[in-house]
Scaffold this motif. Structure first.
Motif, PDB file in Angstrom:
ATOM      1  N   LEU A  14      46.947  29.373   2.443  1.00 40.12           N
ATOM      2  CA  LEU A  14      47.306  28.487   3.647  1.00 40.12           C
ATOM      3  C   LEU A  14      48.561  29.110   4.550  1.00 40.12           C
ATOM      4  O   LEU A  14      48.663  28.860   5.519  1.00 40.12           O
ATOM      5  N   GLN A  15      49.384  29.635   3.694  1.00 42.76           N
ATOM      6  CA  GLN A  15      50.484  30.306   4.343  1.00 42.76           C
ATOM      7  C   GLN A  15      50.280  30.965   5.680  1.00 42.76           C
ATOM      8  O   GLN A  15      50.878  30.920   6.733  1.00 42.76           O
ATOM      9  N   GLN A  16      49.214  32.064   5.442  1.00 40.83           N
ATOM     10  CA  GLN A  16      48.622  32.968   6.483  1.00 40.83           C
ATOM     11  C   GLN A  16      47.988  32.114   7.651  1.00 40.83           C
ATOM     12  O   GLN A  16      48.103  32.554   8.569  1.00 40.83           O
ATOM     13  N   ASP A  17      47.369  30.969   7.201  1.00 42.67           N
ATOM     14  CA  ASP A  17      46.778  30.246   8.351  1.00 42.67           C
ATOM     15  C   ASP A  17      47.949  29.413   9.125  1.00 42.67           C
ATOM     16  O   ASP A  17      47.764  29.327  10.317  1.00 42.67           O
ATOM     17  N   PHE A  18      48.848  28.901   8.342  1.00 41.62           N
ATOM     18  CA  PHE A  18      50.046  28.433   8.997  1.00 41.62           C
ATOM     19  C   PHE A  18      50.522  29.546  10.202  1.00 41.62           C
ATOM     20  O   PHE A  18      50.947  29.178  11.332  1.00 41.62           O
ATOM     21  N   LEU A  19      51.025  30.598   9.693  1.00 44.13           N
ATOM     22  CA  LEU A  19      51.512  31.653  10.462  1.00 44.13           C
ATOM     23  C   LEU A  19      50.748  31.790  11.834  1.00 44.13           C
ATOM     24  O   LEU A  19      51.356  32.140  12.884  1.00 44.13           O
ATOM     25  N   GLN A  20      49.186  31.862  11.574  1.00 48.29           N
ATOM     26  CA  GLN A  20      48.678  32.313  12.821  1.00 48.29           C
ATOM     27  C   GLN A  20      48.309  31.322  13.687  1.00 48.29           C
ATOM     28  O   GLN A  20      48.776  31.299  14.917  1.00 48.29           O
ATOM     29  N   ALA A  21      48.429  29.982  13.144  1.00 46.85           N
ATOM     30  CA  ALA A  21      48.226  28.727  13.963  1.00 46.85           C
ATOM     31  C   ALA A  21      49.684  28.671  14.665  1.00 46.85           C
ATOM     32  O   ALA A  21      49.782  28.320  15.736  1.00 46.85           O
ATOM     33  N   ILE A  22      50.636  28.890  14.133  1.00 53.57           N
ATOM     34  CA  ILE A  22      52.161  28.634  14.789  1.00 53.57           C
ATOM     35  C   ILE A  22      52.254  29.856  15.836  1.00 53.57           C
ATOM     36  O   ILE A  22      52.759  29.530  16.912  1.00 53.57           O
ATOM     37  N   LEU A  23      51.773  30.880  15.541  1.00 52.87           N
ATOM     38  CA  LEU A  23      51.915  32.220  16.460  1.00 52.87           C
ATOM     39  C   LEU A  23      51.075  31.725  17.729  1.00 52.87           C
ATOM     40  O   LEU A  23      51.738  32.018  18.707  1.00 52.87           O
ATOM     41  N   ASP A  24      49.942  31.291  17.572  1.00 57.10           N
ATOM     42  CA  ASP A  24      49.086  30.872  18.751  1.00 57.10           C
ATOM     43  C   ASP A  24      49.893  29.759  19.424  1.00 57.10           C
ATOM     44  O   ASP A  24      49.791  29.705  20.777  1.00 57.10           O
ATOM     45  N   TYR A  25      50.377  28.800  18.708  1.00 63.73           N
ATOM     46  CA  TYR A  25      51.021  27.793  19.551  1.00 63.73           C
ATOM     47  C   TYR A  25      52.046  28.308  20.082  1.00 63.73           C
ATOM     48  O   TYR A  25      52.433  27.836  21.281  1.00 63.73           O
ATOM     49  N   TYR A  26      53.148  29.103  19.641  1.00 70.89           N
ATOM     50  CA  TYR A  26      54.292  29.642  20.174  1.00 70.89           C
ATOM     51  C   TYR A  26      54.013  30.337  21.851  1.00 70.89           C
ATOM     52  O   TYR A  26      54.474  30.045  22.606  1.00 70.89           O
ATOM     53  N   LYS A  27      53.038  31.046  21.444  1.00 65.46           N
ATOM     54  CA  LYS A  27      52.296  32.083  22.536  1.00 65.46           C
ATOM     55  C   LYS A  27      51.822  31.110  23.780  1.00 65.46           C
ATOM     56  O   LYS A  27      52.375  31.435  24.974  1.00 65.46           O
ATOM     57  N   GLN A  28      51.169  29.917  23.400  1.00 66.06           N
ATOM     58  CA  GLN A  28      50.983  29.080  24.384  1.00 66.06           C
ATOM     59  C   GLN A  28      51.904  28.368  25.018  1.00 66.06           C
ATOM     60  O   GLN A  28      52.098  28.000  26.340  1.00 66.06           O
ATOM     61  N   GLU A  29      52.953  27.806  24.081  1.00 69.04           N
ATOM     62  CA  GLU A  29      53.920  27.055  24.941  1.00 69.04           C
ATOM     63  C   GLU A  29      54.870  27.919  25.618  1.00 69.04           C
ATOM     64  O   GLU A  29      55.347  27.372  26.712  1.00 69.04           O
ATOM     65  N   ARG A  30      55.370  29.262  25.276  1.00 72.24           N
ATOM     66  CA  ARG A  30      55.937  30.393  26.086  1.00 72.24           C
ATOM     67  C   ARG A  30      55.195  30.194  27.409  1.00 72.24           C
ATOM     68  O   ARG A  30      56.112  30.548  28.410  1.00 72.24           O
ATOM     69  N   GLN A  31      53.992  30.434  27.453  1.00 72.55           N
ATOM     70  CA  GLN A  31      53.444  30.613  28.563  1.00 72.55           C
ATOM     71  C   GLN A  31      53.559  29.363  29.486  1.00 72.55           C
ATOM     72  O   GLN A  31      53.641  29.457  30.624  1.00 72.55           O
ATOM     73  N   GLU A  32      53.258  28.190  28.909  1.00 71.89           N
ATOM     74  CA  GLU A  32      53.184  26.909  29.855  1.00 71.89           C
ATOM     75  C   GLU A  32      54.556  26.686  30.243  1.00 71.89           C
ATOM     76  O   GLU A  32      54.798  26.148  31.510  1.00 71.89           O
ATOM     77  N   LEU A  33      55.665  27.138  29.442  1.00 71.47           N
ATOM     78  CA  LEU A  33      57.066  26.951  30.243  1.00 71.47           C
ATOM     79  C   LEU A  33      57.291  28.134  31.095  1.00 71.47           C
ATOM     80  O   LEU A  33      58.388  28.036  31.638  1.00 71.47           O
ATOM     81  N   GLY A  34      56.446  29.083  31.166  1.00 73.26           N
ATOM     82  CA  GLY A  34      56.648  30.214  32.293  1.00 73.26           C
ATOM     83  C   GLY A  34      57.569  31.317  31.766  1.00 73.26           C
ATOM     84  O   GLY A  34      57.867  32.200  32.715  1.00 73.26           O
ATOM     85  N   TYR A  35      57.943  31.201  30.429  1.00 72.34           N
ATOM     86  CA  TYR A  35      59.000  32.492  29.843  1.00 72.34           C
ATOM     87  C   TYR A  35      58.165  33.686  29.537  1.00 72.34           C
ATOM     88  O   TYR A  35      58.748  34.437  29.098  1.00 72.34           O
TER      89      TYR A  35
END
Length: 155
Positions: free
Chosen positions: A62-83
């Protein structure tokens, strides 16, 4: 009040059951709070036991699943915020889960009441460098990442 549960271990009641413990997360020791939702009588739902046992059993994978999901979330947040266009120190460009590990700290596992969802339900909470106020949370349903967001989605 303190109880010694056969599955969750020694728990203390403080508006919810909690045990502070150390677990392995991505090769490092992590100090976490195990929070189990329950009434003061210390009786838990069978679904809570099953969800927690399966989390422990599948923890490594599950740890690998967490990391991939968090990375995807982070990239999306970063893009939505314009960073992705405008530089922001709190949201640096991250390409790998190894870089991500330097920005997150596992802080808790939450075992909610067993009757909220039909599936086995677990919350995972993290502190993160890009949003100290809201933190980061993952909701697992049937040992799969169902949602990533602020820490409160996991509680």
């Amino acid at each position: 009040m303190i109880i010694n549960d056969s599955v969750f271990g020694e728990l203390e009641y403080n508006y919810g059951w909690v045990r502070y413990t150390t677990i392995e997360f991505c090769g490092e020791e992590a100090e976490i709070a195990l929070m189990v939702k329950g009434e003061e009588d210390g009786k838990f739902d069978e679904e809570q036991y099953i969800a927690y046992k399966l989390l422990v059993q599948n923890w490594k994978q599950l740890q690998q699943d967490f990391l991939q999901a968090i990375l995807d979330y982070y990239k999306q947040e970063r893009q939505e915020l314009g960073y992705d266009i405008e530089v922001n120190e709190d949201y640096p460009l991250i390409e790998s889960t190894n870089q991500l590990l330097e920005m997150i700290t596992l802080v808790g596992i939450v075992v909610p009441y067993g009757d909220i969802y039909k599936e086995r339900d677990i919350g995972i909470t993290f502190d993160c460098t890009w949003d100290m106020e809201n933190g980061l949370g993952i909701r697992l349903l049937n040992e799969r990442v169902n949602e990533v967001g602020y820490q409160d989605i996991a509680i």
